[in-house]
Design a protein around this motif. Structure first.
Motif, PDB file in Angstrom:
ATOM      1  N   TYR A  32       0.835  -1.197   0.000  1.00 59.58           N
ATOM      2  CA  TYR A  32       0.000   0.000   0.000  1.00 59.58           C
ATOM      3  C   TYR A  32       0.866   1.242   0.000  1.00 59.58           C
ATOM      4  O   TYR A  32       1.853   1.302   0.740  1.00 59.58           O
ATOM      5  CB  TYR A  32      -0.900  -0.003   1.232  1.00 59.58           C
ATOM      6  CG  TYR A  32      -1.720   1.262   1.406  1.00 59.58           C
ATOM      7  CD1 TYR A  32      -2.947   1.390   0.761  1.00 59.58           C
ATOM      8  CD2 TYR A  32      -1.253   2.313   2.185  1.00 59.58           C
ATOM      9  CE1 TYR A  32      -3.698   2.549   0.914  1.00 59.58           C
ATOM     10  CE2 TYR A  32      -1.997   3.472   2.336  1.00 59.58           C
ATOM     11  CZ  TYR A  32      -3.211   3.583   1.695  1.00 59.58           C
ATOM     12  OH  TYR A  32      -3.950   4.727   1.829  1.00 59.58           O
ATOM     13  N   PRO A  33       0.512   2.250  -0.807  1.00 55.88           N
ATOM     14  CA  PRO A  33      -0.576   2.276  -1.787  1.00 55.88           C
ATOM     15  C   PRO A  33      -0.069   1.888  -3.174  1.00 55.88           C
ATOM     16  O   PRO A  33       1.055   2.219  -3.541  1.00 55.88           O
ATOM     17  CB  PRO A  33      -1.022   3.731  -1.754  1.00 55.88           C
ATOM     18  CG  PRO A  33       0.247   4.486  -1.465  1.00 55.88           C
ATOM     19  CD  PRO A  33       1.081   3.601  -0.583  1.00 55.88           C
ATOM     20  N   ALA A  34      -0.911   1.234  -3.929  1.00 56.85           N
ATOM     21  CA  ALA A  34      -0.561   0.823  -5.282  1.00 56.85           C
ATOM     22  C   ALA A  34      -1.248   1.664  -6.344  1.00 56.85           C
ATOM     23  O   ALA A  34      -1.042   1.456  -7.541  1.00 56.85           O
ATOM     24  CB  ALA A  34      -0.923  -0.654  -5.483  1.00 56.85           C
ATOM     25  N   ARG A  35      -2.080   2.608  -5.901  1.00 56.51           N
ATOM     26  CA  ARG A  35      -2.792   3.493  -6.836  1.00 56.51           C
ATOM     27  C   ARG A  35      -3.139   4.790  -6.104  1.00 56.51           C
ATOM     28  O   ARG A  35      -2.959   4.883  -4.883  1.00 56.51           O
ATOM     29  CB  ARG A  35      -4.048   2.815  -7.374  1.00 56.51           C
ATOM     30  CG  ARG A  35      -5.113   2.477  -6.339  1.00 56.51           C
ATOM     31  CD  ARG A  35      -6.319   1.848  -7.012  1.00 56.51           C
ATOM     32  NE  ARG A  35      -7.461   1.717  -6.116  1.00 56.51           N
ATOM     33  CZ  ARG A  35      -7.704   0.683  -5.340  1.00 56.51           C
ATOM     34  NH1 ARG A  35      -6.847  -0.347  -5.345  1.00 56.51           N
ATOM     35  NH2 ARG A  35      -8.771   0.649  -4.572  1.00 56.51           N
ATOM     36  N   PRO A  36      -3.629   5.793  -6.813  1.00 61.07           N
ATOM     37  CA  PRO A  36      -3.952   7.070  -6.164  1.00 61.07           C
ATOM     38  C   PRO A  36      -4.968   6.922  -5.037  1.00 61.07           C
ATOM     39  O   PRO A  36      -5.825   6.042  -5.054  1.00 61.07           O
ATOM     40  CB  PRO A  36      -4.527   7.910  -7.312  1.00 61.07           C
ATOM     41  CG  PRO A  36      -3.891   7.349  -8.535  1.00 61.07           C
ATOM     42  CD  PRO A  36      -3.781   5.867  -8.278  1.00 61.07           C
ATOM     43  N   GLY A  61       1.127  12.574  -0.618  1.00 61.49           N
ATOM     44  CA  GLY A  61       1.428  12.042  -1.939  1.00 61.49           C
ATOM     45  C   GLY A  61       2.916  11.866  -2.149  1.00 61.49           C
ATOM     46  O   GLY A  61       3.374  10.854  -2.715  1.00 61.49           O
ATOM     47  N   GLN A  66       2.241   8.014  -4.221  1.00 65.14           N
ATOM     48  CA  GLN A  66       1.033   7.971  -5.049  1.00 65.14           C
ATOM     49  C   GLN A  66       0.291   9.299  -4.885  1.00 65.14           C
ATOM     50  O   GLN A  66       0.301   9.883  -3.801  1.00 65.14           O
ATOM     51  CB  GLN A  66       0.109   6.820  -4.643  1.00 65.14           C
ATOM     52  CG  GLN A  66       0.608   5.431  -5.005  1.00 65.14           C
ATOM     53  CD  GLN A  66       0.524   5.140  -6.494  1.00 65.14           C
ATOM     54  OE1 GLN A  66      -0.126   5.863  -7.247  1.00 65.14           O
ATOM     55  NE2 GLN A  66       1.191   4.082  -6.920  1.00 65.14           N
ATOM     56  N   TYR A  93      -7.975   3.474   0.235  1.00 64.93           N
ATOM     57  CA  TYR A  93      -7.914   4.332  -0.950  1.00 64.93           C
ATOM     58  C   TYR A  93      -8.998   5.415  -0.958  1.00 64.93           C
ATOM     59  O   TYR A  93      -9.042   6.224  -1.886  1.00 64.93           O
ATOM     60  CB  TYR A  93      -7.991   3.486  -2.216  1.00 64.93           C
ATOM     61  CG  TYR A  93      -6.728   2.664  -2.417  1.00 64.93           C
ATOM     62  CD1 TYR A  93      -5.589   3.241  -2.952  1.00 64.93           C
ATOM     63  CD2 TYR A  93      -6.667   1.329  -2.021  1.00 64.93           C
ATOM     64  CE1 TYR A  93      -4.415   2.513  -3.099  1.00 64.93           C
ATOM     65  CE2 TYR A  93      -5.503   0.585  -2.174  1.00 64.93           C
ATOM     66  CZ  TYR A  93      -4.379   1.186  -2.713  1.00 64.93           C
ATOM     67  OH  TYR A  93      -3.228   0.463  -2.853  1.00 64.93           O
TER      68      TYR A  93
END
Length: 332
Positions: A32-36, A61, A66, A93
């Motif tokens: 984590y995190p693998a995306r926004p 960020g 991310q 997320y």
């Protein structure tokens, strides 16, 4: 298959499933995190909560690797945006940066709240306290909070106090003050803090609880008189103004302050919650972030955590519930 053997096999399958899930959670947190990440602000863009969310989001960020996308979902005193988070997948997320009204007090104000703060959300990090300053029009012959209480009691039905909404702290604290002094003060609710301050400056109302950010220039110009601040310690933005508690107003009402905090959907894995909290703590502790928060009239909290936030929530909850019940306010 004999019943005992079937039961044994079923138990083994369940045990293996539980083991697999427990092993998966650390792996999920590790990746984590693998995306926004979406950070929902349940208020309009441009306000203090939104500004703080964008400040914290930018730092998060950078540290998490991310993008943190601030998504404004205003409406219904923060209910719409907070409900979106409460119903989101508990995977880290979707988060909210919000105020204490949406995360705590709305449950006592609204008859039909679509989420339950303590059941549907999990605390992550309490970023800052939001104390308010009790200000009066200089025409009022009082210079301290105790003097105001005596004056209100002696001038029954002659004073009016403002707020920026039913059920907000300025309304609740003013109502408590009026009831405690048997002063029959009139309450005037405004659609925002700016029009409330305009009427206070012009003498249409005589007193109000206001944010330091909005009131400080008028205090320094002598157009408003600051009598005290809510909460348990003085504001860094107004260090010369004593707390109401210092002046002998020891009711829980005057100890309370609003706050700004980050929360996640309930059942978000603890490892992810702790990871987010750690990164938020690092961001808040940065000198430029700390100074920006203080400059907005808030008191930054440099050492919060999910556990510390939850403890503060439990401490404040009964006092807010009593205060709202005392006011008699109920909203649809």
């Amino acid at each position: 298959m004999p019943l005992a053997a079937f039961a044994s096999r079923r138990y083994s399958v369940l045990a293996l499933s539980a083991l697999a899930c427990s092993m998966a959670l650390p792996a999920l947190a590790q990746n984590y995190p693998a995306r926004p990440i979406k950070l929902i602000v349940p208020f309009q863009a441009g306000g203090a909560t939104d500004v703080l969310a964008r400040l914290i989001g930018k730092k998060l960020g950078a540290s998490l690797g991310q993008p943190v996308i601030v998504d404004n979902k205003p409406g219904a005193a923060g209910i719409i945006g907070t409900d979106a988070v409460a119903k989101a997948a508990p995977d880290g997320y979707t988060l909210t940066l919000s105020l204490s009204n949406a995360l705590l007090t709305n449950q006592f104000l609204y008859e039909k709240l679509p989420y339950h703060p303590e059941r549907d959300l999990t605390p992550v990090y309490q970023i800052a306290m939001a104390p308010l300053v009790l200000v009066v029009n200089p025409s009022l012959p009082v210079k301290t909070a105790p003097e105001l209480l005596k004056y209100a009691a002696a001038n029954k039905d002659k004073l009016a106090y403002g707020s920026y909404g039913l059920g907000a702290y300025p309304h609740l604290a003013g109502a408590h003050m009026s009831t405690a002094q048997n002063a029959d003060m009139s309450h005037v609710a405004y659609k925002g803090e700016a029009p409330m301050l305009q009427d206070l400056l012009s003498g249409q109302i005589q007193l109000a609880f206001a944010s330091a950010l909005v009131a400080k220039p008028h205090i320094e110009a002598g157009k408003l008189r600051a009598l005290g601040v809510s909460g348990e310690r003085r504001m860094s933005a107004l260090p010369q103004v004593p707390t109401l508690i210092e002046q002998g107003l020891n009711d829980d009402t005057y100890r309370l302050t609003g706050w700004l905090a980050i929360a996640a959907p309930a059942k978000t894995p603890p490892a992810i919650v702790n990871r987010i909290a750690d990164e938020v703590r690092k961001a808040v502790q940065l000198p430029e972030v700390n100074q920006r928060i203080a400059g907005m009239g808030f008191e930054p909290l440099n050492n919060s955590s999910p556990e510390v936030f939850a403890q503060a929530f439990r401490k404040d909850r009964p006092a807010w519930e009593r205060l709202i019940k005392q006011s008699g306010v109920k909203l649809d």
